[in-house]
Motif scaffolding. Structure first.
Motif, PDB file in Angstrom:
ATOM      1  N   THR D  43      10.686  10.585  -0.068  1.00 12.68           N
ATOM      2  CA  THR D  43       9.899  11.035   1.090  1.00 12.68           C
ATOM      3  C   THR D  43      10.519  10.586   2.411  1.00 12.68           C
ATOM      4  N   ASP D  44      11.372   9.579   2.327  1.00 17.99           N
ATOM      5  CA  ASP D  44      12.183   9.222   3.487  1.00 17.99           C
ATOM      6  C   ASP D  44      13.269   8.259   3.025  1.00 17.99           C
ATOM      7  N   GLU D  45      14.361   8.209   3.785  1.00 17.96           N
ATOM      8  CA  GLU D  45      15.402   7.261   3.419  1.00 17.96           C
ATOM      9  C   GLU D  45      16.322   7.026   4.605  1.00 17.96           C
ATOM     10  N   ASP D  46      16.889   5.842   4.652  1.00 15.69           N
ATOM     11  CA  ASP D  46      17.979   5.560   5.583  1.00 15.69           C
ATOM     12  C   ASP D  46      18.990   4.699   4.831  1.00 15.69           C
ATOM     13  N   GLN D  47      19.867   4.035   5.546  1.00 17.47           N
ATOM     14  CA  GLN D  47      20.941   3.290   4.889  1.00 17.47           C
ATOM     15  C   GLN D  47      20.450   2.156   4.000  1.00 17.47           C
ATOM     16  N   ASP D  48      19.281   1.604   4.338  1.00 19.20           N
ATOM     17  CA  ASP D  48      18.825   0.401   3.644  1.00 19.20           C
ATOM     18  C   ASP D  48      17.589   0.607   2.782  1.00 19.20           C
ATOM     19  N   THR D  49      16.896   1.713   2.990  1.00 22.90           N
ATOM     20  CA  THR D  49      15.572   1.855   2.386  1.00 22.90           C
ATOM     21  C   THR D  49      15.365   3.279   1.887  1.00 22.90           C
ATOM     22  N   ILE D  50      14.756   3.391   0.722  1.00 26.67           N
ATOM     23  CA  ILE D  50      14.351   4.708   0.207  1.00 26.67           C
ATOM     24  C   ILE D  50      12.880   4.650  -0.157  1.00 26.67           C
ATOM     25  N   TYR D  51      12.116   5.631   0.312  1.00 23.99           N
ATOM     26  CA  TYR D  51      10.692   5.743  -0.012  1.00 23.99           C
ATOM     27  C   TYR D  51      10.510   6.871  -1.023  1.00 23.99           C
ATOM     28  N   LEU D  52       9.690   6.621  -2.041  1.00 22.30           N
ATOM     29  CA  LEU D  52       9.508   7.619  -3.100  1.00 22.30           C
ATOM     30  C   LEU D  52       8.039   7.794  -3.433  1.00 22.30           C
ATOM     31  N   ARG D  53       7.702   9.001  -3.884  1.00 21.43           N
ATOM     32  CA  ARG D  53       6.342   9.210  -4.402  1.00 21.43           C
ATOM     33  C   ARG D  53       6.413  10.002  -5.709  1.00 21.43           C
ATOM     34  N   ALA D  54       5.338   9.906  -6.492  1.00 23.19           N
ATOM     35  CA  ALA D  54       5.218  10.677  -7.723  1.00 23.19           C
ATOM     36  C   ALA D  54       4.516  12.000  -7.413  1.00 23.19           C
ATOM     37  N   MET D  55       4.462  12.881  -8.399  1.00 23.15           N
ATOM     38  CA  MET D  55       4.160  14.284  -8.147  1.00 23.15           C
ATOM     39  C   MET D  55       2.733  14.574  -7.678  1.00 23.15           C
ATOM     40  N   GLU D  56       1.749  13.806  -8.069  1.00 25.62           N
ATOM     41  CA  GLU D  56       0.397  14.131  -7.614  1.00 25.62           C
ATOM     42  C   GLU D  56      -0.054  13.278  -6.438  1.00 25.62           C
ATOM     43  N   GLU D  57       0.812  12.391  -5.993  1.00 19.06           N
ATOM     44  CA  GLU D  57       0.418  11.474  -4.927  1.00 19.06           C
ATOM     45  C   GLU D  57       0.533  12.126  -3.552  1.00 19.06           C
ATOM     46  N   ARG D  58      -0.405  11.793  -2.677  1.00 20.95           N
ATOM     47  CA  ARG D  58      -0.349  12.302  -1.308  1.00 20.95           C
ATOM     48  C   ARG D  58      -0.111  11.191  -0.303  1.00 20.95           C
ATOM     49  N   GLY D  59      -0.214   9.966  -0.749  1.00 14.87           N
ATOM     50  CA  GLY D  59       0.214   8.865   0.101  1.00 14.87           C
ATOM     51  C   GLY D  59       1.731   8.924   0.212  1.00 14.87           C
ATOM     52  N   HIS D  60       2.275   8.336   1.287  1.00 10.61           N
ATOM     53  CA  HIS D  60       3.697   8.500   1.580  1.00 10.61           C
ATOM     54  C   HIS D  60       4.622   7.933   0.508  1.00 10.61           C
ATOM     55  N   HIS D  61       4.217   6.823  -0.113  1.00 14.21           N
ATOM     56  CA  HIS D  61       5.128   6.232  -1.097  1.00 14.21           C
ATOM     57  C   HIS D  61       4.386   5.375  -2.115  1.00 14.21           C
ATOM     58  N   CYS D  62       4.956   5.304  -3.299  1.00 10.18           N
ATOM     59  CA  CYS D  62       4.451   4.392  -4.335  1.00 10.18           C
ATOM     60  C   CYS D  62       5.553   3.412  -4.723  1.00 10.18           C
ATOM     61  N   LEU D  63       6.745   3.648  -4.190  1.00 11.47           N
ATOM     62  CA  LEU D  63       7.874   2.778  -4.503  1.00 11.47           C
ATOM     63  C   LEU D  63       8.788   2.738  -3.281  1.00 11.47           C
ATOM     64  N   VAL D  64       9.183   1.531  -2.896  1.00 11.26           N
ATOM     65  CA  VAL D  64      10.149   1.353  -1.815  1.00 11.26           C
ATOM     66  C   VAL D  64      11.352   0.623  -2.389  1.00 11.26           C
ATOM     67  N   LEU D  65      12.530   1.195  -2.199  1.00 10.39           N
ATOM     68  CA  LEU D  65      13.764   0.536  -2.634  1.00 10.39           C
ATOM     69  C   LEU D  65      14.452  -0.032  -1.398  1.00 10.39           C
TER      70      LEU D  65
END
Ligand SMILES: [Ca+2]
Ligand SMILES: [Fe+2]
Ligand SMILES: [Fe+2]
Ligand SMILES: [Fe+2]
Ligand SMILES: [Fe+2]
Lengths: 326, 326, 326, 326
Positions: D43-65
């Motif tokens: 759902t968003d990413e830059d050089q240091d961080t990636i935001y991810l969500r699963a398929m039914e979620e509407r919140g921005h992220h459930c996992l931050v790398l």
């Protein structure tokens, strides 16, 4: 008319249906449909032609898409047991007075072209380029994840005649529908390769190709395809299904490609290798014959088919009325 | 040793594996296992014998349970193409110097009994009582909902020899494992009916039956069976799986019946009717050969098998070490 | 009319829908339908009443069948958070001028009976007998293998009014259909327990119960049920499906019990516990709202419902036309 | 020690687990794993961080790398019911003497950071950016097709203490394992959102994160993932499964990401919204507690976990021995 006994020693040995060439009017649209939606793999392509195979197939192609000004079916192709069978096939068709010719087909060895009893083009070959297995390359699976081509289904103007002609070629009937009033066949399913069918015939203006079927292992493949088509602009390409036929016990879905060529996704099948397997008879009036459960078939399903390029059709001789969705 | 070319014109025509007779020590316990857990249908039974079939089969039986003081395998049985093939079979085995006899088997026509190259009993028949289809009687489905018997798997003291003997009978190898160091075969899968196998051989003390497999359409059948066994007192009858073999791409589960006869539930398969289908070679050292994914096989899986009643076994000639769970 | 903001602090705390009592005219026929076809478990029964639960439920019942001269719905019942909530509920309904009474219900503690804004009977309780878990007793699973009751769906003569009344009770709207021309609601889905809905309302003559839904985990449960119904004399009890709704993304099947009470088998759902979850709006004119894919709904689906025993109905105020199968 | 009664009126209202931030050492490798194999959406990413969500979620992220020199868990995050709950949370933790601070988190509103009873970082927020639904964009589904984050599982040096602390926060125990000899808890599962758990604790050196679980609807999702991982270079990232736990009835698979963070794919669950739901007790000695069926867990599964960044761990107080694969 009763089903004739199977010909267990035909004049030449057809192993299985092999592939079909579709004339398509928009190659890019067809490519998208067959790769992204159906999930076939491109094995070669140029400006005019695309070759595709399903996931467990090692022959070079099961479907050829050919750019044409008009949509149509160029031929149905069958694999025979050996080179020698091709010569026996030539003799067989010549003896019947059917025109034969040896044609060039890319990625194939010697290829014989002739016609069936209605003039529909049939081709036969023994040798086709073999490719590396990809059935365990799971990252390639797409769309409905088709494993192999399963069968052709054709409109025939006289199904009794179709069963007799293909029966002589060794196609063994597994299930059939009789019109009780006239005793004539309404439809029949016949195989070479040990499943319910390599080819089926339905009463109707013909010869025309009703559909080409691909085999998948579970109904969930079909549910996934429906979800995909319904949300990627292909909802109107869904023609009928999902449902289960009484005949063949098939869990089915019928979809239309961009030119209206009908594709069936077919799940469930049973082994038919026993030479003494009794064909199952269904009455045309039995509503569960067509649809064990599911919505009734729309009119288009009974009327629409793909013509064979350059082949005249004639109306069905048998007039009878299946159950059509109101 | 390379795989020999397939014999496309064997001395007589075997259609498929047909059935097996298990000697069992507690008929009631076996009946419960095979009907309530596995889900086979009883087609006849008396005090000493139970006949069973799977859901899509129309032959009278695919499994015979016989009350015996000791567990064992009485014979593996094959269906041939016609009555005449039985006489050709007799001639074939006599010419080889294998003992033959005509035996009486309930619900079958003429039945020839002989032995394979290791002395394991093989029986052949053409005619078996045919029963009404039940594949659409969904209220009868139980347990794993088995559709048909699929294959036998045997321990062979010399797999090269097995492949040569069965190859002469027309069994065509689809996949095999070679011991790279000696060039000998470790295991091979060979078919008559157009799937991955009717019979397979694994290096080991033999002849013994390693397992008998039944075919189901989806991995969910196997998950359902695991849930059922784990909660009805059969958890210790689960020996290995679920997992996927590299070889044959099988999604598998191995379970043991009350006498320790091993049953595989087998899902996934592919069509092998092409006479020029290339066998797939695997290296014995490839860990994904045995287990594409899943837990490593327990030691029992490599060592335990069912003896053929009255048949002596000998140790495997090839000494090599597969990957066993620690 | 826009959807009102959710009431996050309702006057009393409803945990979830709990159960429904169906008046049925032939108790034996209904028992067979609900146990052998649907697969619910009987938890108690006598000559007039049968109590049933689904496989993961530990409350005594989710469905009560009551022998009656005429079919009907006796009440919809809800579980509240604690004993005290029952008194708050009584105060709430009294303040609204709705009749309330404390009724005796077997296997339940104190039970309050009142009516919704259309006169449909609602009952509330906190305490019900708890039973041993059976979700891991896999040998008991039958029919569609239902895990739990999921939701009620009612015809409402004014869906705006339904959403306002139930909204005040704390039911939060997750998806809704608006008639763009009038701005009125055509249908709405609202939950308490954190899924898409505990109850839904559709524009139509009401109050009537459109259907009661049971949750299953996969579309294959539904395919299995269709196969079973189609071959055990229940094919005409299949009303609509399988298909997928755009709204709620439900993979659905609608079937009719022997009295015409409609049951939905419902698969797919999503989590809705976030208090700021935005409801999804659908246009009544969007054909994929009703049917993402699948055959169009038959007329009966839009018109037929079960009346609440002794409760008068009135016609829907909003006149609009959904897409009906021709 | 008996399980304490659930706290139905906690000091502040936690709605559910929300997300976790993983410190990862190779962002590209992690991105590939989480998008192509697991199938999460960036759902968003830059050089240091990636935001991810699963398929039914509407919140921005459930996992931050988060790119870090060393792998670790930066925090576990929870969503609360309203802004006001955040202030109540601050008061709660302050009263306990746990350090609190307000931290900045992208895409979130006010965020409170504190620690649990073992020093593990917990974060709380009410408001997160909401995104468009994608659960019906079926062309986006990849990998295991994860629908939502389901739960965290942590090693705790004292599970009794964990249950007491989280119980005070309103987490309600659904299932637990007791060491019969000492009466101490070995493991416990506790929820806020109405499923089997938002968080679970297992006896072991801690605090450490044992795994983060994602929910899928059917075992076939997991079979598909296994096939994919086994043929794309991830076979050694499969740690345990598939199998079914007795506890929670979960059909499970455990895999390891490129840094060894453990991910569970979790299928099956049941509704736990009833405030009087009785927790299910399991005996540590019951072998079907851990594994209803399936291979025994490898030693790594009992010993390996991810440390919380900068948080010291201590050994478990309870010494007891679960069943480990030999
Ligand atoms: Ca499935
Ligand atoms: Fe077809
Ligand atoms: Fe096998
Ligand atoms: Fe519904
Ligand atoms: Fe877990």
């Amino acid at each position: 008319m009763p089903i004739p006994a199977p010909n267990l020693n035909p004049a030449f040995n057809i192993v299985r249906l092999s592939h079909v060439e579709f004339g398509v009017t928009d190659l890019a649209a067809s490519r998208k449909f067959y790769t992204e939606i159906l999930g076939l793999q491109v094995t070669d392509e140029d400006q005019d032609t695309i070759y595709l195979r399903a996931m467990e197939e090692r022959g070079h192609h099961c479907l050829v898409l050919k750019k044409k000004p008009e949509a149509g079916i160029d031929y149905l192709s069958y694999k025979v047991w050996s080179e020698e069978e091709l010569d026996k096939a030539e003799a067989f068709f010549k003896a019947k007075g059917h025109k034969t010719e040896w044609v060039e087909r890319a990625y194939q060895g010697r290829t014989l072209r002739s016609q069936d009893c209605f003039g529909a083009p049939m081709e036969f070959y023994y040798k086709m380029d073999r490719l590396e297995p990809i059935h365990q390359k799971y990252e390639l699976y797409r769309g409905v994840k088709p494993l192999r081509i399963d069968h052709f289904n054709c409109f025939a103007p006289n199904v009794d005649q179709a069963v007799e002609f293909y029966g002589e070629l060794g196609f063994r009937v597994t299930e059939y529908t009789e019109d009780e009033e006239t005793g004539h066949l309404w439809a029949a399913w016949a195989h070479r390769k040990g499943g319910v069918h390599d080819i089926a015939f339905t009463n109707g203006t013909g010869p025309r190709l009703h559909h080409t079927a691909f085999w998948v292992p579970t109904p969930l493949n079909i549910i996934d395809l429906l979800d995909l088509m319904a949300t990627t602009g292909y909802v109107s390409n869904i023609e009928r299904g999902p449902g289960r036929h009484g005949i063949s016990n098939a869990f089915f879905l019928y979809i239309l490609d961009p030119d209206g060529h009908r594709i069936e996704i077919y799940c469930s099948d049973y082994q038919t290798v026993d030479p003494d397997l009794e064909p199952i008879k269904w009455d045309l009036k039995d509503p569960q014959r067509q649809t064990l459960w599911g919505a009734a078939a729309p009119r288009s399903w009974f009327e629409h088919g793909s013509v064979f390029t350059g082949v005249d059709t004639r109306e069905a001789e048998l007039k009878a009325t299946p159950i059509i969705a109101p």
